[in-house]
Design a protein around this motif. Structure first.
Motif, PDB file in Angstrom:
ATOM      1  N   THR A  98       0.869  -1.112   0.281  1.00  0.00           N
ATOM      2  CA  THR A  98       0.258  -0.132  -0.295  1.00  0.00           C
ATOM      3  C   THR A  98       0.690   1.755   0.311  1.00  0.00           C
ATOM      4  O   THR A  98       1.899   1.325   0.816  1.00  0.00           O
ATOM      5  N   CYS A  99      -0.412   2.327  -0.300  1.00  0.00           N
ATOM      6  CA  CYS A  99       1.336   3.660   0.090  1.00  0.00           C
ATOM      7  C   CYS A  99       0.387   4.454   0.493  1.00  0.00           C
ATOM      8  O   CYS A  99       1.780   4.516   1.485  1.00  0.00           O
ATOM      9  N   GLY A 100      -0.118   4.126   1.955  1.00  0.00           N
ATOM     10  CA  GLY A 100      -0.069   4.490   3.762  1.00  0.00           C
ATOM     11  C   GLY A 100       0.011   5.434   2.775  1.00  0.00           C
ATOM     12  O   GLY A 100      -0.063   6.648   4.003  1.00  0.00           O
ATOM     13  N   THR A 101      -0.260   7.124   1.882  1.00  0.00           N
ATOM     14  CA  THR A 101      -0.496   7.866   2.336  1.00  0.00           C
ATOM     15  C   THR A 101      -2.129   8.437   0.987  1.00  0.00           C
ATOM     16  O   THR A 101      -2.337   9.573   1.833  1.00  0.00           O
ATOM     17  N   CYS A 102      -2.844   7.946   0.539  1.00  0.00           N
ATOM     18  CA  CYS A 102      -3.974   7.690   0.533  1.00  0.00           C
ATOM     19  C   CYS A 102      -5.318   8.556   1.186  1.00  0.00           C
ATOM     20  O   CYS A 102      -4.619   7.640   1.944  1.00  0.00           O
ATOM     21  N   ALA A 104      -8.017   6.355   1.522  1.00  0.00           N
ATOM     22  CA  ALA A 104      -8.294   4.674   1.678  1.00  0.00           C
ATOM     23  C   ALA A 104      -7.139   4.050   2.805  1.00  0.00           C
ATOM     24  O   ALA A 104      -7.575   3.283   3.991  1.00  0.00           O
ATOM     25  N   CYS A 105      -5.471   4.392   2.881  1.00  0.00           N
ATOM     26  CA  CYS A 105      -4.561   4.755   3.253  1.00  0.00           C
ATOM     27  C   CYS A 105      -5.156   5.292   4.973  1.00  0.00           C
ATOM     28  O   CYS A 105      -4.860   4.220   5.524  1.00  0.00           O
ATOM     29  N   ARG A 106      -5.617   5.779   5.408  1.00  0.00           N
ATOM     30  CA  ARG A 106      -5.553   7.220   6.239  1.00  0.00           C
ATOM     31  C   ARG A 106      -6.289   6.885   7.034  1.00  0.00           C
ATOM     32  O   ARG A 106      -5.860   7.239   8.193  1.00  0.00           O
ATOM     33  N   LEU A 112      -8.108  -1.318   0.752  1.00  0.00           N
ATOM     34  CA  LEU A 112      -8.824  -0.694  -0.305  1.00  0.00           C
ATOM     35  C   LEU A 112      -7.487   0.639  -1.080  1.00  0.00           C
ATOM     36  O   LEU A 112      -7.830   2.245  -1.515  1.00  0.00           O
ATOM     37  N   CYS A 113      -6.163   0.685  -0.694  1.00  0.00           N
ATOM     38  CA  CYS A 113      -5.327   1.789  -1.321  1.00  0.00           C
ATOM     39  C   CYS A 113      -5.792   1.987  -2.834  1.00  0.00           C
ATOM     40  O   CYS A 113      -6.023   1.482  -3.107  1.00  0.00           O
ATOM     41  N   GLU A 114      -5.892   3.209  -3.006  1.00  0.00           N
ATOM     42  CA  GLU A 114      -5.764   3.467  -4.373  1.00  0.00           C
ATOM     43  C   GLU A 114      -4.616   3.818  -5.317  1.00  0.00           C
ATOM     44  O   GLU A 114      -4.554   3.686  -6.660  1.00  0.00           O
ATOM     45  N   ASN A 115      -4.166   2.991  -4.277  1.00  0.00           N
ATOM     46  CA  ASN A 115      -2.520   3.470  -5.470  1.00  0.00           C
ATOM     47  C   ASN A 115      -1.759   1.849  -4.736  1.00  0.00           C
ATOM     48  O   ASN A 115      -0.102   1.459  -5.073  1.00  0.00           O
TER      49      ASN A 115
HETATM   50 ZN   LIG Z   1      -2.785   3.928  -0.002  1.00  0.00          ZN
END
Ligand SMILES: [Zn+2]
Length: 348
Positions: A98-102, A104-106, A112-115
């Motif tokens: 996961t990106c950790g910043t989108c 969904a992640c936040r 459901l991470c977008e990236n």
């Molecule tokens: Zn994400």
């Protein structure tokens, strides 16, 4: 498969459809900023490994690829700025990059991470290797006293069930749930988790030996789907009312029967389609009966923590068998043939 002896870092790679190679790779560099290095102790197999092994036309991946989507290990080294872990600590890893910043992640909706950059062991290199570096933010500590083989079932098997039954289907005490394939890795976990909150569990299995074992896990009613039509039995057991929740992962063979088992306003949650991916749907039935059909894939980091807490409290995964790293194909064949009762573990 190429036999050892290996002196360096072993990695189990898929080189072509249904062809695995145990190879020796260069060990990873020391962990960088924000990373930890993990020594893998146990990998648990899932159906996603069978899909990957068979080859999936839709999966974008480059071969060879290190397999293994779910694992436990210990911290071997920490990056210069990582304070959360110390060497020797037992951990499990979140296998979605996961990106950790989108958004969904936040919000903690990691699956459901977008990236998302891929699922480890499926799109990108996975856990079936002696050592790997991971972002520390995707690593979770394992409470004391949980065996490697049990902890290895937290990131996918236990957490997928936790996410399906409680986040998605919102199963509550006093409700009735139909758990399909009660002998599978997630089926066994679903029986235990549903019983633990005071739900009534009806489960399906493919033979009488599994029926005994499912009863021993706490299932209230067990249906051998090869000798009885499960829809009819569920109707009888619920006095024609139907169940509140169906836990689906079998797919085409059972999906329509599963809908017939639901009471009005019931919820069907699904995370798999091992018997086939396509089915037809009666839309009149869907809206008149006010069914809710919920797709579920993976879990959040929170679900993994919840799963580990359940294990620490004594709810352990059912282990079918353990194989050494060099015999993973036996494990995959066993999983594919649906002979299992519980999880298959690859030990290091
Ligand atoms: Zn994400």
């Amino acid at each position: 498969m190429i036999p050892g002896p290996f002196t360096g870092m072993r990695a189990l790679t898929i080189v072509a459809d249904r062809k695995l190679d145990l190879v020796e790779l260069a060990p990873p560099p020391p962990p960088g900023a924000g990373e930890v290095q993990i020594r893998v102790k146990a990998v648990a197999l899932n159906h996603i490994d069978v899909w990957g092994w068979r080859g999936m036309a839709f999966a974008r991946r480059k071969l060879p690829l290190v397999v293994g989507a779910e694992a436990a290990g210990e911290i071997a080294a920490i990056g210069p700025d990582v304070g959360a872990f110390k060497p020797g600590e037992a951990v499990v890893m979140y296998g979605g990059l996961t990106c950790g910043t989108c958004k969904a992640c936040r919000e903690g909706r990691d699956n459901l991470c977008e990236n998302i950059a891929g699922i480890m062991g499926f799109h990108v290199d996975g856990f079936a290797r002696d050592l790997l570096n991971m972002p520390a933010r995707l690593v979770l500590p394992v409470p004391a006293g949980i065996a490697w083989r049990d902890a290895a079932c937290a990131p996918i098997a236990f957490s997928t069930v936790q996410h399906m039954l409680f986040d998605n289907a919102k199963l509550a005490a006093g409700e009735t749930v139909l758990v399909h394939a009660g002998g599978s890795g997630i089926g066994t976990a679903a029986i235990k988790m549903a019983r633990a909150i005071g739900a009534t569990v009806i489960t399906t299995v493919g033979d009488d030996a599994k029926a005994e074992k499912a009863r021993a896990l706490g299932a209230d009613h067990v249906i051998n789907y090869r000798t009885e039509r499960f829809e009819g039995v569920v109707r009888k057991l619920t006095a024609k009312k139907g169940v509140d929740v169906v836990f689906e992962h079998v797919g085409a063979e059972t999906f329509n029967g599963s809908l017939l088992c639901l009471k009005r306003g019931g919820r069907l949650v699904t995370c798999g389609a091992t018997s086939g991916a396509s089915t037809t749907l009666n839309l009149m039935q869907l809206f008149q009966q006010q069914y809710r059909i919920i797709g579920s894939f993976g879990a959040s980091m929170r679900n993994i923590r919840e799963s580990l807490a359940k294990m620490a409290g004594g709810m352990l995964p059912v282990i079918d068998s353990e194989f050494p790293l060099g015999e993973v194909e036996r494990g995959l064949a066993r999983l594919e043939s649906r002979q299992v009762f519980g999880k298959i573990i690859i030990s290091f």
